[in-house]
Write an enzyme that holds these catalytic residues in place. Structure first.
Site, mmCIF file in Angstrom:
data_model
loop_
_atom_site.group_PDB
_atom_site.id
_atom_site.type_symbol
_atom_site.label_atom_id
_atom_site.label_comp_id
_atom_site.label_asym_id
_atom_site.label_seq_id
_atom_site.Cartn_x
_atom_site.Cartn_y
_atom_site.Cartn_z
ATOM 1 N N LEU A 195 -3.888 -5.902 -5.905
ATOM 2 C CA LEU A 195 -2.924 -4.817 -5.690
ATOM 3 C C LEU A 195 -1.700 -5.249 -4.862
ATOM 4 O O LEU A 195 -1.849 -5.764 -3.776
ATOM 5 C CB LEU A 195 -3.643 -3.663 -4.967
ATOM 6 N N ASP A 196 -0.519 -4.978 -5.370
ATOM 7 C CA ASP A 196 0.740 -5.288 -4.682
ATOM 8 C C ASP A 196 0.885 -6.767 -4.339
ATOM 9 O O ASP A 196 1.633 -7.123 -3.438
ATOM 10 C CB ASP A 196 0.897 -4.456 -3.389
ATOM 11 N N GLU A 197 0.144 -7.623 -5.036
ATOM 12 C CA GLU A 197 0.212 -9.050 -4.731
ATOM 13 C C GLU A 197 0.586 -9.867 -5.968
ATOM 14 O O GLU A 197 0.515 -11.080 -5.951
ATOM 15 C CB GLU A 197 -1.128 -9.554 -4.178
ATOM 16 N N GLY A 218 0.793 -1.216 0.000
ATOM 17 C CA GLY A 218 0.000 0.000 0.000
ATOM 18 C C GLY A 218 0.823 1.262 0.000
ATOM 19 O O GLY A 218 1.966 1.271 -0.480
#
Lengths: 288, 288, 288, 288
Positions: free
Chosen positions: B230-232, B204
């Site tokens: 997101l971000d994964e 995040g």
């Protein structure tokens, strides 16, 4: 070969204020103490000042007692907590282990060769496995098994042993137990734990398995002070290693051992060399 | 000086099965292709096989088309997806940026010096700031401002531009926007993002500030494929740097730039050299 | 937890030629051997080919003997030297030491915990100091003192002991003696030495003192095969650490021990996992 | 966000003597200067003392001139050379290049983004190639070709230009010329060179080729002050990268560029932040 005499170490911390350095260095000069090295840092966020000095007294009559009597009044003015460590001081470090012996073996090696200038008065474990290793080093080994029911009592025994053996620092060298809040309180600020992840990533159990699941390309280890918040104590130092797709979880466990033991060793060394200061939930570390 | 001819690259992946290597290497031999280098890996967990071969055709009449026609029937038997990359192939890489230019500057430098063997047909940003840099490299620059209201439309414009400029890979070089699920779907598997933390730690916003709060002693960067989480997305590579108590958050931001840009560069290089394979939510990377 | 069966390892090397890969992989396929991992490399300068394969025989009747009988004719065509290593093979590694025990302690720790899958049939030293450590591990320890006069005779004794204990590999774990040319010949290619510098920098005696004089900011260690040119044998791997002005020579010596022992461990591991190939005065290492 | 005001920097050096710290810190306190950070080091071998202080004057009337007038008498007693650096000081750094632009591009990027707080008044080269890059940054570029015959004259021109542009520091950013003794004298102590090896290993020409010949597994870069002994000037900092058998010399050259430019950047940053002290043929570096 240059032979450098081991220095005295002076450390202090207090709220930020004009004159914090001078109150220390002026005293050193007046007392005729030769300064080998200074690190000071004034944290603009926490508004605290930290200083570490290595020095050689020039006055033959130098004594810690006299140093204290004369310096304390000046320290008081600044709300300064301070500590003086003799060159010959060997901290008494108790070690808690379970079954993994890579950290214990490493610490005992460095202990017996003098690379780590400590006494190890006692080793305590919830398993009997590492008794032979302790015995070869002539160190008392206590096997205190633990179950959910006996946990309060076992922890009490540990604390009593630490007291009995006069341990100044406790090292959790892969002691695979979740400490109770009571135990954490007892050890608060005087115990160092090694966690096998780059905290706060992969907190809790089986961090290498968590890391593998996420497919990370670097895994690491974190040495931190124990406080009453599991895996959240102030971080002292961290180590890392690169991994790739060919590392299964058990490979990570095996390969991580070198990083774990060196990270734990570094943290202990920093601690006993008085390089680490608590700064809220963070630390100041004047590393070398 | 040794002059090594750039090789053809063959990559393939399929379910694990006896004979996966042989079906490839036998074909190479029969076709008279000289093998410079092989990496293969069979993942015992995902039960998938991965192989990458650098080779030099010895037959003057060698053609990708013929290779395909002859190899495809064999591949089909193994459920194998495969790809052949010509030595002279220059992937068309579109770059998305916001205001930070350290990654963009680095990529353009490597692009113009040939260290990164790519075309950069277009640069797209939600800010006008980096236009001059793009222009000096003679690359079209589109400023597509974004607000909460215009986001769907702006993203649509981006996708159209990527299509118009025939981008084979999209690089989010510190593009500071959270992509919509629709946009993520469009970019799924063909976009690389650089995140300024060691994911999954500090996901995040403002990861350096999060890292500072926790007092970590190492910060890093993660290059990963964009997916719809997101971000994964699957991690390609990660980089690290050591920090200490004297780094305030803005110092972390400044110091982190070198790790970010080198990590992003490595990920792009691995990708275009066909060293990266998706393996569920993880990757196999035959790095060099 | 995934349990991966230990693989068989096949390694081979021969002059570069079209078909080198295929002659190996086709045989593997025909013999019904399941390939876990391949690394191959064809050196355009030395014109030599190197390959390493991890595989699991699928045929219950698989035998090394039969493998050899069937593969040898194909190998001959390519001038290929090859080797087959069983999963259960534990190489017999003799260790030579002097007084420093950091490498020996580390190797014995990894030996007894199985991290290093070796037998240690004998430890030989020119000093009596490390006898207790050897005995705790139940390993025969020979103290063979050495003087300028007795050197030829002492070296002969060592070679006899290595023979008597059937040592497949000899590790010079900080054995602080310059070997005679005769001894070097005896050990050529089957002994690994650890030198405490980044060779070829700081060859010869007291490398940390040399490094200190030059004011370098990084010191390291080099593990290499012994050949008949002192400190010039083919390099297997190297390790490094950062230092600064505050490190006196004796600090370098102390701090260097971690790099030395990990570098030596890595070299031994690469060697016994059959990852290292001689390539003229250089090596090919398929590291993991 | 914490906004930390840029500090003044005080640095000093003198022969070791009781009271060296106090003469500085007492003066700071008396002058009402708030100390953010101190590093001091007393070298037991060279018998010299080094100190660096970051401070914020609290007195609005603070002036460098007054500081000097008042401190100089105290410094004289200790044979102390000292320097005061204003927060707003931007050193004028001239850059010498040949054809390689990776270091120049990096420095100019950091210059224009403020990461490197310098002026670049002039760029000088023996080749015309990098003129466009200089011009895009609005920096005068002088192309001064060099031959064996014109060397003395060319070097004289360079020194005149450095003088004309009032350069405080000269950076040899892969300036591929061996400087004459006269030129070295002119630049002694005020020029930083980047050499593409871990000096003193692989001195002289084509270090990556030398490294390749030796089969090393790590190559690096060294930033050092220019003195009158080629490639032997005091080392400021060094960087490293791991390589393997698959790197041909030209790969080393290409891969080494990242280490070279980061190492050079670090050296310049240390220098302009007044972190580097000459200590005979070595340096003291209070790095951060």
């Amino acid at each position: 070969m240059v032979h450098i005499k081991k220095p005295w170490i002076f450390t202090a911390s207090c709220p930020s204020k004009l004159g914090t350095v001078d109150v220390v260095t002026r005293f050193m000069a007046e007392a005729g103490n030769y300064v080998d090295e200074i690190h000071s840092f004034d944290d603009h966020v926490s508004k605290r000042f930290f200083i570490r000095i290595e020095f050689q007294p020039q006055n033959e009559a130098f004594s810690a007692k006299q140093f204290g009597e004369e310096f304390e009044p000046r320290a008081t003015e600044f709300g300064m907590t301070w500590e003086l460590t003799k060159p010959e001081h060997k901290p008494r470090v108790a070690i808690l282990v379970s079954k993994y012996d890579h950290c214990l073996n490493d610490l005992l090696y460095r202990h017996r060769t003098g690379q780590l200038n400590i006494e190890v008065p006692v080793i305590i474990s919830n398993h009997p496995d590492l008794k032979a290793l302790a015995e070869w080093h002539d160190i008392p080994y206590y096997h205190l098994p633990i179950t959910a029911e006996t946990k309060p009592q076992q922890e009490k025994q540990i604390i009593e042993l630490l007291d009995q053996y006069d341990a100044e620092l406790v090292v959790l060298a892969r002691y695979m137990q979740v400490l109770s809040p009571w135990m954490c309180d007892q050890l608060n600020g005087k115990a160092i734990n090694i966690h096998h992840s780059l905290l706060p990533g992969f907190k809790g159990a089986r961090p290498y398995h968590q890391a593998w699941e996420k497919g990370v390309k670097m895994v690491g280890a974190t040495a931190h002070y124990v406080n009453n918040d599991l895996d959240e104590g102030p971080i002292i130092t961290q180590g890392i290693q690169t991994v790739d797709h060919a590392f299964y979880p058990e490979d990570l466990i095996s390969k991580g051992q070198d990083v774990e033991r060196i990270t734990l060793f570094n943290a202990i060394r920093y601690h006993i060399e008085k390089r680490v200061f608590l700064n809220g939930s963070r630390t100041v570390v004047f590393s070398s």
